[in-house]
Design a protein around this motif. Structure first.
Motif, PDB file in Angstrom:
ATOM      1  N   THR A  69      -2.799  10.388  13.926  1.00  0.00           N
ATOM      2  CA  THR A  69      -1.638  11.140  13.447  1.00  0.00           C
ATOM      3  C   THR A  69      -1.287  10.747  12.019  1.00  0.00           C
ATOM      4  OG1 THR A  69      -0.781  11.232  15.719  1.00  0.00           O
ATOM      5  CG2 THR A  69       0.749  11.780  13.950  1.00  0.00           C
ATOM      6  N   LEU A  70      -1.401   9.466  11.698  1.00  0.00           N
ATOM      7  CA  LEU A  70      -1.176   9.027  10.319  1.00  0.00           C
ATOM      8  C   LEU A  70      -2.183   9.672   9.369  1.00  0.00           C
ATOM      9  CD1 LEU A  70      -0.385   5.235  10.859  1.00  0.00           C
ATOM     10  CD2 LEU A  70       1.183   6.951   9.954  1.00  0.00           C
ATOM     11  N   TYR A  71      -3.439   9.743   9.789  1.00  0.00           N
ATOM     12  CA  TYR A  71      -4.447  10.419   8.970  1.00  0.00           C
ATOM     13  C   TYR A  71      -4.095  11.897   8.776  1.00  0.00           C
ATOM     14  CZ  TYR A  71      -7.642   6.389   9.369  1.00  0.00           C
ATOM     15  OH  TYR A  71      -8.224   5.148   9.292  1.00  0.00           O
ATOM     16  N   SER A  72      -3.624  12.528   9.846  1.00  0.00           N
ATOM     17  CA  SER A  72      -3.234  13.939   9.758  1.00  0.00           C
ATOM     18  C   SER A  72      -2.077  14.124   8.791  1.00  0.00           C
ATOM     19  CB  SER A  72      -2.828  14.458  11.141  1.00  0.00           C
ATOM     20  OG  SER A  72      -3.926  14.473  12.030  1.00  0.00           O
ATOM     21  N   PHE A  73      -1.100  13.203   8.836  1.00  0.00           N
ATOM     22  CA  PHE A  73       0.039  13.282   7.925  1.00  0.00           C
ATOM     23  C   PHE A  73      -0.392  13.034   6.482  1.00  0.00           C
ATOM     24  CE2 PHE A  73       3.459  12.185  11.323  1.00  0.00           C
ATOM     25  CZ  PHE A  73       3.453  13.502  11.735  1.00  0.00           C
ATOM     26  N   ALA A  74      -1.428  12.223   6.279  1.00  0.00           N
ATOM     27  CA  ALA A  74      -1.946  12.010   4.933  1.00  0.00           C
ATOM     28  C   ALA A  74      -2.536  13.309   4.381  1.00  0.00           C
ATOM     29  CB  ALA A  74      -2.990  10.902   4.939  1.00  0.00           C
ATOM     30  N   LEU A  75      -3.272  14.039   5.221  1.00  0.00           N
ATOM     31  CA  LEU A  75      -3.794  15.340   4.798  1.00  0.00           C
ATOM     32  C   LEU A  75      -2.667  16.346   4.605  1.00  0.00           C
ATOM     33  CD1 LEU A  75      -7.030  15.782   6.968  1.00  0.00           C
ATOM     34  CD2 LEU A  75      -6.785  14.874   4.653  1.00  0.00           C
ATOM     35  N   PHE A  76      -1.646  16.250   5.434  1.00  0.00           N
ATOM     36  CA  PHE A  76      -0.483  17.120   5.331  1.00  0.00           C
ATOM     37  C   PHE A  76       0.148  17.001   3.944  1.00  0.00           C
ATOM     38  CE2 PHE A  76       4.178  17.560   5.945  1.00  0.00           C
ATOM     39  CZ  PHE A  76       4.225  18.866   6.414  1.00  0.00           C
ATOM     40  N   ALA A  77       0.153  15.798   3.382  1.00  0.00           N
ATOM     41  CA  ALA A  77       0.777  15.555   2.073  1.00  0.00           C
ATOM     42  C   ALA A  77      -0.014  16.171   0.925  1.00  0.00           C
ATOM     43  CB  ALA A  77       0.931  14.051   1.840  1.00  0.00           C
ATOM     44  N   LEU A  78      -1.277  16.513   1.140  1.00  0.00           N
ATOM     45  CA  LEU A  78      -2.106  17.036   0.049  1.00  0.00           C
ATOM     46  C   LEU A  78      -1.537  18.328  -0.539  1.00  0.00           C
ATOM     47  CD1 LEU A  78      -5.727  16.438   1.423  1.00  0.00           C
ATOM     48  CD2 LEU A  78      -4.513  15.139  -0.349  1.00  0.00           C
ATOM     49  N   ALA A  79      -0.916  19.148   0.293  1.00  0.00           N
ATOM     50  CA  ALA A  79      -0.357  20.410  -0.211  1.00  0.00           C
ATOM     51  C   ALA A  79       0.739  20.162  -1.234  1.00  0.00           C
ATOM     52  CB  ALA A  79       0.191  21.241   0.945  1.00  0.00           C
ATOM     53  N   PHE A  80       1.535  19.118  -1.028  1.00  0.00           N
ATOM     54  CA  PHE A  80       2.613  18.816  -1.961  1.00  0.00           C
ATOM     55  C   PHE A  80       2.066  18.281  -3.279  1.00  0.00           C
ATOM     56  CE2 PHE A  80       4.244  18.540   2.331  1.00  0.00           C
ATOM     57  CZ  PHE A  80       5.395  19.303   2.265  1.00  0.00           C
ATOM     58  N   LEU A  81       0.931  17.579  -3.213  1.00  0.00           N
ATOM     59  CA  LEU A  81       0.278  17.109  -4.428  1.00  0.00           C
ATOM     60  C   LEU A  81      -0.353  18.265  -5.194  1.00  0.00           C
ATOM     61  CD1 LEU A  81      -1.465  13.913  -2.992  1.00  0.00           C
ATOM     62  CD2 LEU A  81       0.492  13.960  -4.548  1.00  0.00           C
ATOM     63  N   ALA A  82      -0.861  19.258  -4.465  1.00  0.00           N
ATOM     64  CA  ALA A  82      -1.544  20.385  -5.096  1.00  0.00           C
ATOM     65  C   ALA A  82      -0.579  21.454  -5.605  1.00  0.00           C
ATOM     66  CB  ALA A  82      -2.523  21.024  -4.103  1.00  0.00           C
ATOM     67  N   ARG A  83       0.637  21.442  -5.096  1.00  0.00           N
ATOM     68  CA  ARG A  83       1.583  22.502  -5.432  1.00  0.00           C
ATOM     69  C   ARG A  83       1.890  22.602  -6.928  1.00  0.00           C
ATOM     70  NH1 ARG A  83       7.212  23.700  -2.120  1.00  0.00           N
ATOM     71  NH2 ARG A  83       8.142  25.131  -3.630  1.00  0.00           N
ATOM     72  N   PRO A  84       2.130  21.497  -7.654  1.00  0.00           N
ATOM     73  CA  PRO A  84       2.350  21.635  -9.105  1.00  0.00           C
ATOM     74  C   PRO A  84       1.156  22.252  -9.833  1.00  0.00           C
ATOM     75  CG  PRO A  84       3.104  19.481  -8.333  1.00  0.00           C
ATOM     76  CD  PRO A  84       2.345  20.102  -7.196  1.00  0.00           C
ATOM     77  N   LEU A  85      -0.061  21.948  -9.370  1.00  0.00           N
ATOM     78  CA  LEU A  85      -1.243  22.573  -9.961  1.00  0.00           C
ATOM     79  C   LEU A  85      -1.206  24.078  -9.749  1.00  0.00           C
ATOM     80  CD1 LEU A  85      -4.064  22.541 -11.228  1.00  0.00           C
ATOM     81  CD2 LEU A  85      -5.000  22.024  -8.960  1.00  0.00           C
TER      82      LEU A  85
END
Length: 439
Positions: A69-85
């Motif tokens: 689940t922690l790994y899944s939440f880490a992938l979940f955060a990728l969208a927020f990192l990509a959003r400014p791009l």
């Protein structure tokens, strides 16, 4: 800026149209805004729920469930990192090809990036390639979300009567509880009525299929507004002008940074009452996940009512006053509420309902807290950047951090994380006042 007429429609003649006047009812804009935001948040919550119920078993079966689940939440955060791009990329498209082209590309990318998750092969089928595919799809969602900024919220706020600015500011925020109601309802249905084997085989995929259909509806709803002459007229007057991201940041960097931290308490609480408690129930409680999804849907409905109430309170007492008050409420909530999750069904209900009430009051006004500090030329792009950074700092890693702290130190540590968000909000509101904030 065009003025609101007595009948509630917007005045403001389109100069190229000669004597003809074209009015745009604020309720028409509101419908487009709510449908658009609901589609975005539905995609968001579908992925979030699957990060708890599906991906740890489908993509990370080689580790224990908590680590998965922690790994899944880490992938979940990728969208927020990509959003400014995504914001930078689609602002360029906006300047060169217009908002219609920008929205069409962004929403189809969002729908496609969401629906392809339904076809994700498991780790047992393709190994580590499954993880990379899920990461790629999540990044695609984030880039697309950065491009869905259409300026309708700004259009709504700038044309709303001043004495009702809080009321119209809360309208876009209704998309969050509406999206959660639909997403949690769909997952509750399939998770509750299907055997576990069938749910993991095909039942979890259905909400991702629905996401594409909702995005198509949202696209046409928003294009119907964007293509109106009033919207084009305001764009031509530079009230909704897409400026260069670098130029905007250089001119109003302080406003952007303060704006990113002002809603931190609200965004941290956002995941503390939506994503994190679901992971707690699944991993630690041994209780029915289906039942909790129903509680979550009811809590979202209560939150929607609180969002509406925030508009009335903001118009009476001021948006900044309301946000400061709710930040104090979140600070108090952080001290005792997380421990309620360990008190069985009654504790979970109290936690969810009280959390959603506070969240609705805070979230309903947090998006417009610094928008008036931007001149009209920079408001469109500036508000988009503020939104991106606020979600990144306040929400991107919240599920991961909260679950990690809970696993290592207990629920009280998750409460401490929420408290830090409240402190950041109060400090940002103080700095925002120094930047000559106006309600």
């Amino acid at each position: 800026m065009s003025e609101a007429t007595a009948d509630g429609s917007f005045g403001g003649a389109v100069e190229s149209a000669g004597p003809t006047r074209h009015g745009l009812n604020p309720s028409d804009i509101a419908v487009g805004v709510v449908i658009g935001r609901t589609s975005e948040f539905f995609d968001f919550f579908v992925f979030a729920i699957a990060s708890v119920l599906v991906f740890p078993r489908l993509v990370f079966p080689f580790v224990d469930q908590v680590t998965g689940t922690l790994y899944s939440f880490a992938l979940f955060a990728l969208a927020f990192l990509a959003r400014p791009l995504g914001t930078w990329l689609f602002m360029t498209i906006d300047r060169r090809h217009g908002k219609g082209t920008k929205l069409t590309i962004a929403l189809f990318l969002l729908g496609t990036s969401t629906v392809v998750v339904a076809f994700l092969p498991s780790y047992e089928q393709v190994g580590v390639f499954s993880i990379w595919l899920l990461a790629l799809f999540r990044i695609g969602q984030g880039i697309a979300i950065g491009g869905t900024w259409d300026g309708l919220s700004s259009l709504l706020a700038m044309n709303a009567p001043e004495k009702h600015s809080g009321w119209w500011a809360m309208v876009p925020q209704l998309g969050a509880p509406f999206g959660l109601i639909v997403a949690s309802g769909l997952f509750a249905f399939f998770h509750g009525f299907l055997p576990d084997e069938e749910f993991m085989s095909w039942g979890w995929q259905f909400p991702f299929f629905v996401a594409f259909a909702i995005n198509v509806v949202a696209l046409f709803s928003r294009l119907r507004i964007v293509a109106t002459r009033e919207y084009v007229y305001q764009f031509q007057r530079r009230e909704l002008q897409a400026t260069r991201v670098r130029e905007t940041f250089r001119a109003y960097g302080k406003v952007i940074i303060v704006g990113a931290f002002a809603p931190l308490a609200s965004f941290a609480l956002f995941h503390m009452v939506t994503v994190f408690p679901l992971s707690w129930v699944e991993l630690y409680s041994g209780e029915s996940v289906t039942r909790f999804l129903v509680i979550e849907g009811v809590g979202a409905a209560v939150g929607a009512i609180a969002v509406v109430a925030s508009g009335l309170l903001a118009d009476r007492y001021g948006r900044r006053t309301l946000l400061a008050a709710t930040a104090f409420m979140i600070a108090i909530f952080s001290g005792f509420a997380p421990s309620l999750l360990a008190q069985g069904e009654a504790g979970e209900i109290v936690y969810m309902l009280s959390g959603f009430i506070i969240l609705g009051l805070s979230f309903g006004q947090c998006s417009g807290v610094v928008a008036t500090n931007f001149p009209t030329q920079y408001r469109y792009t500036g508000s988009a950047i503020v939104s991106d950074l606020a979600w990144l700092f306040g929400a991107g890693l919240s599920p991961f951090v909260a679950l990690y702290l809970t696993e290592k130190l207990g629920l009280i540590a998750a409460g401490g994380y929420l408290l830090s968000g409240a402190v950041c909000t109060l400090l940002a509101l103080r700095f925002n006042k120094m930047l000559d904030y106006r309600d």
